[in-house]
Design an enzyme around this catalytic site. Structure first.
Site, PDB file in Angstrom:
ATOM      1  N   HIS A  10      44.228  24.186  72.025  1.00 18.06           N
ATOM      2  CA  HIS A  10      43.927  22.705  72.642  1.00 18.06           C
ATOM      3  C   HIS A  10      43.432  22.923  74.224  1.00 18.06           C
ATOM      4  O   HIS A  10      42.799  24.174  74.682  1.00 18.06           O
ATOM      5  CB  HIS A  10      45.720  22.532  74.007  1.00 18.06           C
ATOM      6  N   TYR A  40      51.364  27.660  76.463  1.00 23.23           N
ATOM      7  CA  TYR A  40      50.109  28.443  75.896  1.00 23.23           C
ATOM      8  C   TYR A  40      50.288  29.713  76.200  1.00 23.23           C
ATOM      9  O   TYR A  40      50.563  30.345  77.688  1.00 23.23           O
ATOM     10  CB  TYR A  40      48.577  27.488  76.734  1.00 23.23           C
ATOM     11  N   HIS A 116      44.847  21.066  67.926  1.00 31.87           N
ATOM     12  CA  HIS A 116      46.328  20.411  68.040  1.00 31.87           C
ATOM     13  C   HIS A 116      45.956  19.672  67.486  1.00 31.87           C
ATOM     14  O   HIS A 116      47.459  18.455  66.057  1.00 31.87           O
ATOM     15  CB  HIS A 116      46.310  20.620  69.932  1.00 31.87           C
ATOM     16  N   LYS A 124      47.007  13.019  69.320  1.00 27.70           N
ATOM     17  CA  LYS A 124      47.007  13.362  70.405  1.00 27.70           C
ATOM     18  C   LYS A 124      44.788  13.516  69.841  1.00 27.70           C
ATOM     19  O   LYS A 124      44.765  14.588  68.788  1.00 27.70           O
ATOM     20  CB  LYS A 124      47.035  14.451  70.934  1.00 27.70           C
ATOM     21  N   CYS A 126      43.118  16.123  71.200  1.00 26.90           N
ATOM     22  CA  CYS A 126      43.806  17.555  71.812  1.00 26.90           C
ATOM     23  C   CYS A 126      43.239  18.305  70.876  1.00 26.90           C
ATOM     24  O   CYS A 126      43.926  18.397  69.821  1.00 26.90           O
ATOM     25  CB  CYS A 126      44.762  18.019  72.403  1.00 26.90           C
TER      26      CYS A 126
END
Length: 142
Positions: A10, A40, A116, A124, A126
């Site tokens: 991420h 995380y 991700h 997303k 990310c």
């Protein structure tokens, strides 16, 4: 003991010209996750410092539907100075991420590495960089 078969990378989605230290990440995640800490397992700041922010055997809160069997790594950045998605990883972050992944692959040799955004159902940008380089790195080690 959790069975780990996925390592998810991420970004913090913060601008490259603004620092986002681990304490600030902790504040944001405690607010978001009602005091349950950082979602995380690892956080890598721009200077390449790696922080273990959650025990590996504790389920993370970083990738909905994938947390039970994954490790989450986040690097500081992901947006350029104007707030647009960009690969902002510093040389120090790149080196730290490779070292961390090497260590994790010793413990979880079959774990797949994905960004991700590469997970099914995720919409997303990310981690705002390609994770193919990490898959290639480990494939070439064999």
């Amino acid at each position: 003991m959790r069975k780990i078969n996925l390592i998810v990378i991420h970004c913090s989605a913060t601008r490259s010209n603004q620092h986002f230290p681990v304490d600030r990440l902790r504040e944001c995640h405690n607010e978001k996750f009602h005091g349950k800490g950082i979602g995380y397992h690892y956080y890598i700041t721009r200077d390449g410092e790696v922080y273990q922010t959650r025990p590996e055997q504790e389920v993370g809160m970083h990738a909905l539907h994938y947390n039970a069997h994954s490790i989450g790594i986040c690097y500081e950045g992901g947006l350029d100075e104007r707030g647009r998605k960009a690969d902002t990883r510093t040389p120090e972050q790149r080196a730290a991420l490779i070292a961390l992944l090497r260590s994790l692959k010793v413990d979880y040799p079959t774990a797949e590495i994905k960004g991700h955004c590469e997970l099914p159902g995720v919409h997303k940008d990310c981690p705002c960089c390609s994770c193919q380089e990490y898959r290639d790195y480990f494939k070439n080690l064999k």
